[in-house]
Design a protein around this motif. Structure first.
Motif, short mmCIF file in Angstrom:
data_model
loop_
_atom_site.label_atom_id
_atom_site.label_comp_id
_atom_site.label_asym_id
_atom_site.label_seq_id
_atom_site.Cartn_x
_atom_site.Cartn_y
_atom_site.Cartn_z
N UNK A 1 53.44 36.88 47.14
CA UNK A 1 52.69 36.16 46.12
C UNK A 1 51.79 37.05 45.30
N UNK A 2 51.24 36.46 44.24
CA UNK A 2 50.40 37.21 43.32
C UNK A 2 49.07 36.50 43.09
N UNK A 3 48.08 37.30 42.74
CA UNK A 3 46.78 36.75 42.35
C UNK A 3 46.46 37.31 40.96
N UNK A 4 46.02 36.43 40.06
CA UNK A 4 45.71 36.86 38.70
C UNK A 4 44.25 36.59 38.41
N UNK A 5 43.62 37.58 37.82
CA UNK A 5 42.25 37.39 37.32
C UNK A 5 42.32 37.53 35.81
N UNK A 6 42.00 36.46 35.12
CA UNK A 6 42.12 36.44 33.65
C UNK A 6 43.50 36.94 33.21
N UNK A 7 44.50 36.42 33.88
CA UNK A 7 45.91 36.72 33.58
C UNK A 7 46.36 38.14 33.92
N UNK A 8 45.52 38.90 34.59
CA UNK A 8 45.94 40.23 35.06
C UNK A 8 46.21 40.17 36.55
N UNK A 9 47.38 40.64 36.94
CA UNK A 9 47.74 40.61 38.36
C UNK A 9 46.87 41.62 39.12
N UNK A 10 46.21 41.19 40.15
CA UNK A 10 45.27 42.09 40.84
C UNK A 10 45.62 42.35 42.30
N UNK A 11 46.51 41.53 42.85
CA UNK A 11 46.83 41.69 44.28
C UNK A 11 47.58 43.01 44.54
N UNK A 12 48.37 43.44 43.58
CA UNK A 12 49.19 44.64 43.80
C UNK A 12 48.45 45.94 43.48
N UNK A 13 47.18 45.82 43.07
CA UNK A 13 46.41 47.03 42.75
C UNK A 13 46.15 47.83 44.02
N UNK A 14 45.82 49.12 43.82
CA UNK A 14 45.50 49.92 45.02
C UNK A 14 44.11 49.57 45.56
N UNK A 15 43.83 50.13 46.72
CA UNK A 15 42.62 49.77 47.45
C UNK A 15 41.34 50.02 46.64
N UNK A 16 41.29 51.18 45.98
CA UNK A 16 40.08 51.53 45.22
C UNK A 16 39.92 50.62 44.00
N UNK A 17 41.04 50.30 43.36
CA UNK A 17 40.97 49.42 42.18
C UNK A 17 40.50 48.03 42.59
N UNK A 18 40.98 47.59 43.76
CA UNK A 18 40.54 46.27 44.27
C UNK A 18 39.03 46.29 44.54
N UNK A 19 38.57 47.39 45.14
CA UNK A 19 37.13 47.50 45.43
C UNK A 19 36.34 47.44 44.13
N UNK A 20 36.86 48.11 43.10
CA UNK A 20 36.17 48.11 41.80
C UNK A 20 36.12 46.70 41.21
N UNK A 21 37.22 45.95 41.38
CA UNK A 21 37.24 44.56 40.87
C UNK A 21 36.21 43.73 41.63
N UNK A 22 36.18 43.90 42.94
CA UNK A 22 35.21 43.14 43.76
C UNK A 22 33.79 43.45 43.31
N UNK A 23 33.54 44.75 43.07
CA UNK A 23 32.18 45.17 42.70
C UNK A 23 31.77 44.59 41.35
N UNK A 24 32.71 44.59 40.41
CA UNK A 24 32.38 44.16 39.05
C UNK A 24 32.38 42.64 38.90
N UNK A 25 33.38 41.99 39.49
CA UNK A 25 33.57 40.57 39.19
C UNK A 25 33.16 39.61 40.30
N UNK A 26 33.14 40.07 41.53
CA UNK A 26 32.96 39.15 42.65
C UNK A 26 31.59 39.31 43.32
N UNK A 27 31.13 38.20 43.85
CA UNK A 27 29.97 38.23 44.72
C UNK A 27 30.34 37.54 46.02
#
Lengths: 376, 226
Positions: B60-86
């Motif tokens: 499966x896939x997860x999209x944030x604002x229509x960008x697929x984010x589940x397949x990103x690498x570990x560091x990119x995911x961490x960056x998304x969490x830092x910027x967009x998630x609390x």
């Protein structure tokens, strides 16, 4: 303060005082021990080199094998070598010097001619610290002050041959002076009975010609002579220090390996306990490379601090030991040693790797969700 | 907008594979409040961890604002969490070696005057002024949760994930914590897991999870009536 970061290298340790003190003390004490071990080994080698090797860097010596009078023909032959600056009739004997590692045979040069004796005193930059130089036709001697301390003798005492510490001394001498300087030797005037019959000659080379003259002197060996050259003395050192060095190296290595494992295990356990902290950091958005760098910085800072404090403590201890134990015996532990600094740094770097690699390996494999779900 | 398509999660349970989530399809609009409701083991936390990129889906896939984010690498995911998630966790997960103010500053990794000022203002709003320099072990459960709320919101995330945020609190503190979350999330999206509907106001969309599947989509009144 404007752009100051929250996660700095020593933040965790500043906030966990007790744990930090234990880890830092352990690292510092270990560093002290490591530096001390390296210092002992360096001192041992330095002392041996100083006593045995240094004289042969200044001059060479050639004598008859049977310790009989040196033949005039041989003396003429040596004098004729173009590399020779001066030859001095002398008899070489020795006394025992108890160094840190072993008993070493230090040279005592018996020089019958007072002019030659003065020449050699000047040549080796002998500086009298007490008394005077020996006088012609009297059995008198001056020694480096470390030798006198080592043998528990003083100016005015009589040093006799044939004792356990003077088995090779060729006569009894009144000690008339002590000196300081690079060469730890003794210089004696010949007793009246000696009648200028030296068994060898000191060969002083022209500047930069020591190796050349030594090669020529060595070629005289088959003619019933024995030479004392730099390379021969180096072999003596190797023989004198090989066994103690091996023992030191085995004991030292065992201590270093044990310490490395203990420290590494200890620091690893501290970091593994912090996996929850790293898990949370990763969950809220810190990537693993940031956490990895933070761990490396923390370990590096701790190791560097321990290195500075450990070496300083060790040097202070060595200074105290030198002052109260070794210096009164004319011996010296080397306080500042390149080998000590480099060896300690290398050992700490090994510890750093032993501690860091398992933590970082685990970090690359680990998943922060395991931390969160375990608690939930 | 956060969207997931055909999201499944299986895990090994001894020799057998157990399906925690099965083919979840979901769209969460920006500013929306969504509650994953269900009994323990229903898969609500797993779904939250997948959407917040803390866990990797089997398919499966997860999209944030229509960008697929589940397949990103570990560091990119961490960056998304830092910027967009609390994140707000049930057990708070505050860092014990930091004080309250420093814990709030964790997402920003800054102790600049400006950051401190911002955090202090936030803590004042959450009535934690007196605790600013206290260590975590000196706080009550309610205070810890408010610090966790401040930490989750300090950097202005677009999506706030709250995993059973009131489970360790008494009812009064739970209501107070939820009030604070709603007040301070601003226009951000709220994704919440809970098994306690009494903390909900009726404004949230409630997704009921059972055996790894979304079985009902309801509002509070329906759940309580059911």
């Amino acid at each position: 303060m404007k752009n100051a970061k929250l996660f700095t290298a020593l933040k965790y340790f500043k906030s966990n005082t007790k744990q930090s003190i234990i880890l830092f003390s352990t690292l510092t004490i270990s560093t002290s021990c490591i530096y001390f071990i390296f210092s002992i080994i360096s001192s041992m080698l330095a002392c041996t080199k100083h006593i045995i090797l240094l004289p042969s860097e200044k001059f060479s010596y050639i004598e008859t094998n049977q310790q009989l009078q040196m033949q005039d023909e041989m003396i003429t032959k040596v004098k004729a070598f173009p590399e020779v600056k001066k030859t001095i009739n002398s008899t070489l004997s020795g006394i025992c010097f108890r160094s840190i590692s072993a008993y070493l045979d230090t040279h005592v040069l018996t020089i019958p001619n007072p002019a030659d004796l003065n020449y050699i005193a000047n040549y080796i930059n002998l500086e009298l610290s007490n008394g005077r130089l020996p006088i012609e036709a009297k059995a008198e001697a001056v020694f480096h002050e470390n030798i006198l301390k080592n043998l528990n003798l003083k100016v005015g005492d009589l040093i006799t041959s044939g004792t356990i510490k003077t088995p090779h001394l060729i006569g009894d001498y009144k000690i008339v002076g002590s000196f300081t300087g690079d060469l730890i030797i003794g210089i004696a005037s010949a007793p009246a009975s000696y009648n200028n019959n030296s068994s060898g000659i000191i060969v002083i080379p022209k500047e930069g010609k020591l190796n050349a003259i030594n090669t020529k002197l060595k070629s005289l060996d088959p003619n019933g002579t024995r030479t004392l050259t730099y390379s021969r003395e180096k072999s003596r050192i190797e023989i004198a220090t090989s066994l103690p060095l091996i023992i030191f190296k085995i004991i030292g290595s065992a201590i270093l390996i044990t310490l490395s494992f203990c420290i590494s295990a200890f620091s690893s356990s501290i970091y593994l306990k912090r996996s929850e902290e790293f898990g949370i950091m990763h969950a809220v958005g810190y990537d693993k490379s940031f956490i990895t760098k933070l761990i490396i910085k923390e370990l590096a800072n701790l190791t560097c601090l321990a290195y500075i404090f450990g070496c300083a403590i060790s040097m202070a201890i060595i200074t105290i030991i030198n002052h109260f134990i070794f210096s009164p015996k004319g011996q010296n532990l080397t306080i500042l040693t390149a080998k000590g600094f480099l060896g300690t740094a290398a050992t700490l770097a090994t510890m750093f790797l032993f501690a860091g690699i398992p933590i970082l390996r685990r970090l690359t494999k680990w998943n922060p969700i395991s931390v969160i779900e375990r608690r939930n | 907008m956060l969207q997931c398509k055909n999201l499944s999660l299986t895990c090994k349970d001894g020799e057998h594979e157990r399906e925690l989530l099965h083919d979840i399809n979901l769209v969460i609009e920006t500013g929306e409040s969504v509650v994953f409701f269900g009994p323990s083991g229903s898969g609500k936390s797993s779904l939250m961890y997948l959407l917040s990129l803390l866990r990797v889906a089997t398919t499966g896939e997860v999209y944030l604002d229509n960008n697929e984010i589940m397949s990103q690498n570990d560091n990119a995911k961490a960056a998304i969490r830092k910027k967009h998630f609390g994140f707000i966790f049930q057990q708070y997960f505050l860092l014990p070696h930091l004080n309250v103010l420093e814990n709030v500053l964790v997402p920003e990794n800054s102790i600049s005057t400006k950051s401190k000022q911002k955090a202090t203002t936030f803590l004042e709003k959450l009535e934690l002024t007196a605790c600013i320099n206290k260590k975590i072990h000196q706080l009550s459960g309610g205070e810890c949760q408010r610090v966790a709320i401040a930490r989750a919101l300090i950097h202005g995330p677009t999506i706030l994930f709250a995993d059973e945020p009131t489970a360790a609190l008494d009812h009064k503190s739970a209501l107070s914590a939820m009030k604070m979350i709603r007040e301070h999330k601003g226009n951000g999206t709220l994704i919440l897991t809970t098994h306690d509907t009494s903390i909900l106001t009726g404004q949230e969309r409630i997704l009921k999870l059972e055996h790894g599947k979304i079985t009902e989509i309801k509002h509070k009144n329906f759940v309580q009536a059911g």
